[in-house]
Scaffold this active site. Structure first.
Site, short mmCIF file in Angstrom:
data_model
loop_
_atom_site.label_atom_id
_atom_site.label_comp_id
_atom_site.label_asym_id
_atom_site.label_seq_id
_atom_site.Cartn_x
_atom_site.Cartn_y
_atom_site.Cartn_z
CG LEU A 137 -7.39 -35.81 41.06
CD1 LEU A 137 -7.22 -35.01 39.88
CD2 LEU A 137 -9.08 -35.94 41.19
CG HIS A 138 -8.69 -43.07 43.26
ND1 HIS A 138 -9.72 -43.86 42.86
CD2 HIS A 138 -9.12 -42.47 44.47
CE1 HIS A 138 -10.61 -43.89 43.56
NE2 HIS A 138 -10.45 -42.84 44.37
CG LEU A 139 -9.01 -45.82 36.99
CD1 LEU A 139 -8.06 -45.03 35.69
CD2 LEU A 139 -8.95 -47.29 36.60
#
Length: 87
Positions: free
Chosen positions: A14-16
């Site tokens: 879950l990156h940006l």
């Protein structure tokens, strides 16, 4: 209150970008939308909180929704994660 566990499939976790998609979906609902990871409860409507949880590929989280539209919120969150969060 309804809940469901799901495994994160995104190769980068879950990156940006996927976090933004997750939060944008969560804020559509009146219900509280949170998830549990390593015994910590995170507000799924907060980008900073979700990023701070450091969710990686293969991690399992448990969505917990509570409120008037809890079932719809849970279904939407699970569907979004199962769909790969746009990746």
């Amino acid at each position: 209150m309804v809940s469901k566990s799901i495994k994160i499939k995104n190769a980068s976790g879950l990156h940006l970008r996927p976090t933004g998609m997750l939060c944008n979906e969560a804020i559509k609902y009146q219900s509280s939308v949170k998830f549990r990871f390593h015994n910590d409860l995170t507000n799924a409507k907060s980008v900073l909180s979700v990023l701070g949880a450091c969710i990686k590929c293969g991690d399992e989280i448990e969505f917990i929704c509570e409120g008037a539209d809890e079932k719809e919120a849970l279904d939407a969150m699970v569907r979004l994660v199962e769909g790969g969060l746009g990746e």
